[in-house]
Design an enzyme around this catalytic site. Structure first.
Site, PDB file in Angstrom:
ATOM      1  N   ARG A   1       0.853  -1.200   0.000  1.00  0.00           N
ATOM      2  CA  ARG A   1       0.000   0.000   0.000  1.00  0.00           C
ATOM      3  C   ARG A   1       0.882   1.242   0.000  1.00  0.00           C
ATOM      4  NH1 ARG A   1      -3.827  -3.294   3.311  1.00  0.00           N
ATOM      5  NH2 ARG A   1      -2.515  -3.002   5.139  1.00  0.00           N
TER       6      ARG A   1
ATOM      7  N   CYS B   1      -2.915 -14.110  -3.623  1.00  0.00           N
ATOM      8  CA  CYS B   1      -2.636 -14.581  -2.257  1.00  0.00           C
ATOM      9  C   CYS B   1      -3.004 -16.055  -2.142  1.00  0.00           C
ATOM     10  CB  CYS B   1      -3.371 -13.733  -1.225  1.00  0.00           C
ATOM     11  SG  CYS B   1      -5.155 -13.744  -1.417  1.00  0.00           S
TER      12      CYS B   1
ATOM     13  N   ASP C   1      -6.339  -6.883  -6.308  1.00  0.00           N
ATOM     14  CA  ASP C   1      -5.986  -7.574  -5.053  1.00  0.00           C
ATOM     15  C   ASP C   1      -7.106  -8.526  -4.661  1.00  0.00           C
ATOM     16  OD1 ASP C   1      -4.786  -8.345  -2.690  1.00  0.00           O
ATOM     17  OD2 ASP C   1      -5.354  -6.524  -1.597  1.00  0.00           O
TER      18      ASP C   1
ATOM     19  N   SER D   1     -17.251  -6.110  -3.854  1.00  0.00           N
ATOM     20  CA  SER D   1     -18.593  -6.706  -3.824  1.00  0.00           C
ATOM     21  C   SER D   1     -19.261  -6.533  -2.467  1.00  0.00           C
ATOM     22  CB  SER D   1     -18.512  -8.193  -4.175  1.00  0.00           C
ATOM     23  OG  SER D   1     -17.591  -8.831  -3.318  1.00  0.00           O
TER      24      SER D   1
HETATM   25  N1  SAH Z   1      -6.864  -4.429  -1.043  1.00  0.00           N
HETATM   26  C1  SAH Z   1      -7.514  -4.581   0.246  1.00  0.00           C
HETATM   27  C2  SAH Z   1      -7.767  -6.038   0.594  1.00  0.00           C
HETATM   28  C3  SAH Z   1      -8.592  -6.807  -0.417  1.00  0.00           C
HETATM   29  S1  SAH Z   1      -9.288  -8.278   0.207  1.00  0.00           S
HETATM   30  C4  SAH Z   1      -6.679  -3.886   1.306  1.00  0.00           C
HETATM   31  O1  SAH Z   1      -5.543  -3.453   1.046  1.00  0.00           O
HETATM   32  O2  SAH Z   1      -7.151  -3.779   2.442  1.00  0.00           O
HETATM   33  C5  SAH Z   1     -10.282  -8.822  -1.094  1.00  0.00           C
HETATM   34  C6  SAH Z   1     -11.603  -8.080  -1.273  1.00  0.00           C
HETATM   35  O3  SAH Z   1     -12.234  -8.591  -2.451  1.00  0.00           O
HETATM   36  C7  SAH Z   1     -12.625  -8.246  -0.175  1.00  0.00           C
HETATM   37  O4  SAH Z   1     -12.961  -6.957   0.316  1.00  0.00           O
HETATM   38  C8  SAH Z   1     -13.860  -8.889  -0.842  1.00  0.00           C
HETATM   39  O5  SAH Z   1     -15.090  -8.328  -0.371  1.00  0.00           O
HETATM   40  C9  SAH Z   1     -13.654  -8.542  -2.277  1.00  0.00           C
HETATM   41  N2  SAH Z   1     -14.223  -9.437  -3.310  1.00  0.00           N
HETATM   42  C10 SAH Z   1     -14.202 -10.780  -3.352  1.00  0.00           C
HETATM   43  N3  SAH Z   1     -14.701 -11.233  -4.527  1.00  0.00           N
HETATM   44  C11 SAH Z   1     -15.032 -10.130  -5.251  1.00  0.00           C
HETATM   45  C12 SAH Z   1     -15.580  -9.925  -6.548  1.00  0.00           C
HETATM   46  N4  SAH Z   1     -15.852 -10.951  -7.361  1.00  0.00           N
HETATM   47  N5  SAH Z   1     -15.793  -8.662  -6.960  1.00  0.00           N
HETATM   48  C13 SAH Z   1     -15.506  -7.614  -6.145  1.00  0.00           C
HETATM   49  N6  SAH Z   1     -14.972  -7.759  -4.927  1.00  0.00           N
HETATM   50  C14 SAH Z   1     -14.739  -8.984  -4.471  1.00  0.00           C
END
Ligand code: SAH
Length: 399
Positions: free
Chosen positions: A215, A343, A303, A254
């Site tokens: 980040r 991940c 991510d 989402s």
């Molecule tokens: N980048 C963030 C962490 C991301 S965790 C940080 O630095 O804090 C992954 C995220 O993806 C979660 O918030 C989850 O709600 C979302 N997610 C999972 N599947 C998804 C999809 N198909 N479309 C959009 N968001 C999704």
């Protein structure tokens, strides 16, 4: 020699991973059980010809039947042993981060810290813990007391509601273990930005600590840029982009509650909300719509959550990674950067790079890797447990 306590005898030839100190014994490599260990109890693992290999915690239902505590037959696995392991893990973190960099740190990272199944995250003056294996569960009271003695926390909250607990045959459990119930929402701090944390309701332990350095690094890419933050959660990358002076940020997730958190975080950091578009939706379909509308960006973060927690789901996961990266490349302007992560334990760094290369090829872009990213140092990688290296990221620049 006959083992003292309950024991596990391996099938012939199955001792090799243990001789390389890999800390898991799979059910398929076990010839027989001696005695009747309770779930979580320490067992002695021996080769087919009776040679001592390891002491570990027994898990009666999991494919991972034993998680190793120690490689020395004379080692007592008891309160002192656990306390020492915890002390060691915690001491190393205190030298890891510059003073004042953050008050949110992973103190214990399971197998990588020699304490299989235990996750401990410090958030401000409290701890969020996960007991994810029978071994960790067995020693729960001892571990909690040691954490109280070693870190003097204001509270300890359990979030043992991860999917892996089900694979272990452990019930989901959450709630306060010690101290005063933390405020429903309180703030943690990371490199000059603050984030509201919902200990009881947030994802995982509440915050994705592993992305801390990435980040921060993203600030270098985001100044004056039109940014797209995909899988944004509570806005980690979005906040850093705004702090670096991004022209605009589109954040997609989402989860409605996650995006509400992002909005609050932007607001509480006094960052310009008017430069941000928050979209609640599926990244795959939002990116397709953007592609059809001809939208483009200077910097894009991907991510996603674990598409392949284990190697069984690799093929399906590879398709999903390919898809989302292809769309990402298509939405980049010339000279733009794609910051893309996986991940998934089941997808290693080499495979991930290959998937991203395929995506660039199919998107018809010429791309170069200008940076390799990893999980933060408070998520160490044990050399005898390569599975602990799970987060890999590439910064790709297109011409
Ligand atoms: N980048 C963030 C962490 C991301 S965790 C940080 O630095 O804090 C992954 C995220 O993806 C979660 O918030 C989850 O709600 C979302 N997610 C999972 N599947 C998804 C999809 N198909 N479309 C959009 N968001 C999704």
């Amino acid at each position: 020699m006959k083992p003292k306590g309950p024991g596990i005898i391996l099938k012939p030839g199955r001792e090799k991973p243990l001789l390389r100190r890999h800390p898991w014994v799979f059910s398929g490599s076990i010839a027989r059980l001696e005695g009747e260990p309770r779930p979580g109890e320490t067992v002695c693992v021996r080769s087919s010809n009776g040679v001592f290999l390891a002491l570990g915690a027994y898990s009666h239902e999991s494919q991972i039947r034993v998680r190793v505590w120690a490689w020395d037959e004379t080692q007592a696995v008891n309160e002192d042993f656990l306390r020492e392991r915890l002390e060691n893990a915690i001491a190393f973190r205190s030298s890891l981060l510059a003073q004042g960099a953050t008050d949110a740190v992973r103190l214990v990272y399971a197998e990588a810290d020699g304490i299989p199944g235990l996750i401990v995250d410090r958030f401000g003056d409290g701890l969020v813990v996960q007991f994810l294996s029978w071994g960790a569960e067995y020693w729960k009271t001892t571990i909690v007391q040691a954490l109280i003695d070693l870190t003097a926390p204001g509270w300890i909250y359990e979030r043992s509601d991860a999917d892996v607990r089900e694979l272990e045959g452990l019930p989901v459990r959450t709630g306060l273990l010690y101290g005063e119930q933390p405020a429903e929402v309180f703030y943690i701090h990371e490199y000059g930005l603050s984030y509201a944390l919902d200990v009881a309701g947030g994802q995982k332990t509440g915050f994705y600590l592993d992305q801390r350095d990435n980040r921060l690094a993203f600030r270098n890419l985001a100044a004056d840029a039109d940014v797209l933050d995909c899988f944004a959660y509570t806005g980690g990358f979005t906040l850093n982009a705004l702090a670096a002076g991004a022209k605009s940020v589109v954040a997609v997730d989402s989860s409605g509650p996650a995006l509400d958190g992002a909005r609050e975080n932007i607001d509480s950091n006094e960052l310009p909300l008017d430069r941000v578009e928050l979209i609640e939706g599926d990244v795959f379909s939002v990116l397709r719509t953007f592609r059809d509308e001809g939208r483009s960006f200077d910097a894009i973060v991907l991510d996603p959550p674990k598409f392949a927690p284990t190697s069984a789901q690799v093929q399906r996961a590879a398709r999903a990674y390919k898809d989302v990266n292809l769309l990402g490349f298509k939405l980049l302007r010339s000279g733009g950067k794609l910051v893309t992560f996986s991940c998934s334990g089941g997808v290693d760094a080499a495979l991930f790079q290959k998937i991203v290369a395929d995506a660039a090829l199919d998107a018809g872009v010429q791309a170069q890797i200008v940076g390799y990213l990893h999980q933060a140092g408070d998520h160490p990688v044990a050399l005898n447990f390569p599975e602990s290296a799970y987060l890999k990221g590439l910064v790709c620049r297109i011409s």
